[in-house]
Design an enzyme around this catalytic site. Structure first.
Site, mmCIF file in Angstrom:
data_model
loop_
_atom_site.group_PDB
_atom_site.id
_atom_site.type_symbol
_atom_site.label_atom_id
_atom_site.label_comp_id
_atom_site.label_asym_id
_atom_site.label_seq_id
_atom_site.Cartn_x
_atom_site.Cartn_y
_atom_site.Cartn_z
ATOM 1 N N ASP A 95 0.848 -1.184 0.000
ATOM 2 C CA ASP A 95 0.000 0.000 0.000
ATOM 3 C C ASP A 95 0.889 1.242 0.000
ATOM 4 O O ASP A 95 2.109 1.148 0.093
ATOM 5 C CB ASP A 95 -0.954 -0.011 1.193
ATOM 6 C CG ASP A 95 -0.233 -0.146 2.518
ATOM 7 O OD1 ASP A 95 0.975 0.158 2.591
ATOM 8 O OD2 ASP A 95 -0.869 -0.559 3.501
ATOM 9 N N ASP A 149 -2.926 8.304 -1.839
ATOM 10 C CA ASP A 149 -4.232 8.958 -1.911
ATOM 11 C C ASP A 149 -4.581 9.518 -0.544
ATOM 12 O O ASP A 149 -3.980 9.153 0.460
ATOM 13 C CB ASP A 149 -5.312 7.962 -2.344
ATOM 14 C CG ASP A 149 -5.494 6.827 -1.343
ATOM 15 O OD1 ASP A 149 -4.484 6.423 -0.712
ATOM 16 O OD2 ASP A 149 -6.611 6.340 -1.171
ATOM 17 N N ASP A 269 -7.774 -7.745 0.313
ATOM 18 C CA ASP A 269 -6.829 -7.967 1.414
ATOM 19 C C ASP A 269 -7.490 -7.536 2.704
ATOM 20 O O ASP A 269 -8.406 -6.705 2.697
ATOM 21 C CB ASP A 269 -5.552 -7.152 1.215
ATOM 22 C CG ASP A 269 -5.737 -5.717 1.698
ATOM 23 O OD1 ASP A 269 -5.310 -5.407 2.826
ATOM 24 O OD2 ASP A 269 -6.344 -4.902 0.977
ATOM 25 N N CYS A 307 -12.580 -29.083 7.118
ATOM 26 C CA CYS A 307 -11.358 -28.408 6.686
ATOM 27 C C CYS A 307 -10.184 -29.377 6.745
ATOM 28 O O CYS A 307 -10.067 -30.167 7.687
ATOM 29 C CB CYS A 307 -11.087 -27.201 7.588
ATOM 30 S SG CYS A 307 -9.574 -26.295 7.202
ATOM 31 N N CYS A 309 -6.909 -28.236 6.566
ATOM 32 C CA CYS A 309 -5.691 -27.467 6.816
ATOM 33 C C CYS A 309 -4.839 -28.166 7.883
ATOM 34 O O CYS A 309 -5.287 -29.075 8.564
ATOM 35 C CB CYS A 309 -6.021 -26.032 7.250
ATOM 36 S SG CYS A 309 -6.479 -25.833 8.995
ATOM 37 N N CYS A 312 -6.421 -28.279 11.406
ATOM 38 C CA CYS A 312 -7.575 -29.176 11.550
ATOM 39 C C CYS A 312 -7.188 -30.647 11.378
ATOM 40 O O CYS A 312 -7.839 -31.534 11.943
ATOM 41 C CB CYS A 312 -8.654 -28.790 10.545
ATOM 42 S SG CYS A 312 -9.453 -27.216 10.936
ATOM 43 N N HIS A 338 -5.407 -21.523 10.282
ATOM 44 C CA HIS A 338 -6.733 -21.977 9.866
ATOM 45 C C HIS A 338 -7.528 -20.869 9.180
ATOM 46 O O HIS A 338 -8.139 -21.094 8.125
ATOM 47 C CB HIS A 338 -7.520 -22.505 11.067
ATOM 48 C CG HIS A 338 -8.964 -22.758 10.733
ATOM 49 N ND1 HIS A 338 -9.377 -23.883 10.052
ATOM 50 C CD2 HIS A 338 -10.064 -21.987 10.923
ATOM 51 C CE1 HIS A 338 -10.686 -23.812 9.853
ATOM 52 N NE2 HIS A 338 -11.126 -22.675 10.373
#
Length: 380
Positions: A95, A149, A269, A307, A309, A312, A338
């Site tokens: 950014d 900005d 994001d 899940c 992942c 998990c 997770h």
């Protein structure tokens, strides 16, 4: 000149404004829509770069303001840029630092030249101009840079916002001229204008004429309602070029991601998944779960039974709750892993739904899981 950031439209969803695309950067190509984990200090909190790759993250965001203050953009340049400094060989977006100046810094003063403010760390007087922001980002070396900005509140007066939008355009022009690495880094312009349709139209028209590598819609997710945000996206996104990426800044709840995609957004994001993870709040296929709650003390099931992942597959709610209760950082690591996996995987499912032309049905399914409704979506 050949742009270092290229967008290819693959498919439009039949029933919505959603689009499946592909973005090519100097550090790899990835499909969109996509969620970008936030690595504020050149690190996604508690996560190793290898773990982010493992879960399928293709691009992350780093924070210009914080890295300018510590360790300094010159040091990062000396290290070979952010990619080498943090051992991440995929895409990076930075950014401009503007949002942090307007939200964190003390006693800021805005002029045509830029923003004078006091550092939130030590009160030191600092100055950020459009040229300075781009030069810092040139030092950091991301694939995608944001132009500086002004970030006014959503409910600021029309007269003030009209002047602010015009200044943001002038700053964008100055930032483009200051860009030192146009062959290896692309700049996105940021469309402002709060909830005013005519100001958004003016901002988009002016910025599109400058031919940025992509376009962000800024000034949202700053206190307005979900309905207001969707309304702004409804009339703003169609103003942006079809052959460039479209990025909605600072949005990370499941409902807003899907609603943004439906309105033609490609990139998102947010710090939300790691922020709420530190409090034991988890995003799951069954809705919001606060694993620190006492009722999970004897629950030996995964955070999310649907899940796969790392957290998990290997650990239970009872164990993760215990870790959080005794302030073991491994607990925060597991909930962070997770939540990031959930959003990265959610966007993979969204892309598949676009391919299958059933995004609205997928939206309905996710909204039912979380108890979201059209008018008043539950926040985390």
């Amino acid at each position: 000149m050949d742009q270092p950031i290229k967008y290819r439209l693959i498919k439009k969803e039949k029933h919505t404004g959603a689009r499946l695309g592909e973005i090519t950067t100097p550090h790899g190509t990835f499909e969109t829509p996509i969620f970008m984990p936030v690595g504020t200090q050149a690190s996604v909190k508690t996560m190793a770069p290898e773990e982010l790759k493992e879960m399928g993250a293709s691009i992350i965001l780093a924070n210009t303001y914080h890295l300018w203050l510590r360790p300094g953009s010159k040091l990062v340049r000396e290290a070979g840029g952010l990619h080498k400094f943090m051992n991440w060989d995929r895409g990076i977006l930075t950014d401009s630092g503007g949002f942090q100046v307007f939200s964190l810094a003390k006693r800021r003063g805005i002029t045509e030249e830029g923003v004078t403010f006091k550092s939130h760390l030590d009160g030191q007087k600092m100055f950020l101009s459009p040229e300075k922001a781009i030069h810092i980002e040139n030092d950091l070396g991301p694939d995608i840079m944001m132009s500086l900005d002004e970030c006014p509140p959503f409910y600021e007066s029309y007269d003030y916002l009209k002047k602010s939008v015009a200044r943001t355009t002038r700053w964008a022009q100055r930032g483009l001229k200051a860009h030192r690495n146009p062959q290896s880094q692309g700049i996105f312009g940021i469309v402002q204008g709060a909830g005013y349709k005519d100001l958004r139209q003016q901002s988009a028209r002016d910025l599109v004429s400058l031919d940025f590598a992509g376009y962000s819609i800024g000034g949202l997710s700053v206190g307005e309602s979900k309905a207001e945000m969707n309304q702004v996206l409804d009339f703003t996104t169609p103003l942006l070029p079809e052959n460039k990426p479209r990025y909605l800044m600072g949005v990370g709840t499941a409902d807003s991601l899907i609603d943004g995609v439906i309105r033609g957004i490609d990139m998102f994001d947010c710090v939300l998944p790691t922020r709420i993870a530190r409090n034991g709040t988890c995003m799951t296929s069954q809705g919001r779960l606060v694993v620190k709650n006492a009722k999970y003390a004897h629950d030996f099931t995964p955070l999310d039974p649907n899940c796969d992942c790392y957290a998990c597959r290997n650990y239970t709610r009872a164990y993760i709750r215990h870790l959080l209760q005794v302030d073991e950082t491994f607990g925060i690591h597991l909930t962070s892993y997770h939540n990031l996996y959930y959003l990265v995987h959610l966007m993979s499912q969204v892309r598949q739904a676009i391919k299958d032309d059933n995004l609205l049905e997928f939206r309905e399914h996710v909204f039912e899981q979380y108890g979201f409704n059209q008018k008043n979506s539950k926040n985390f």
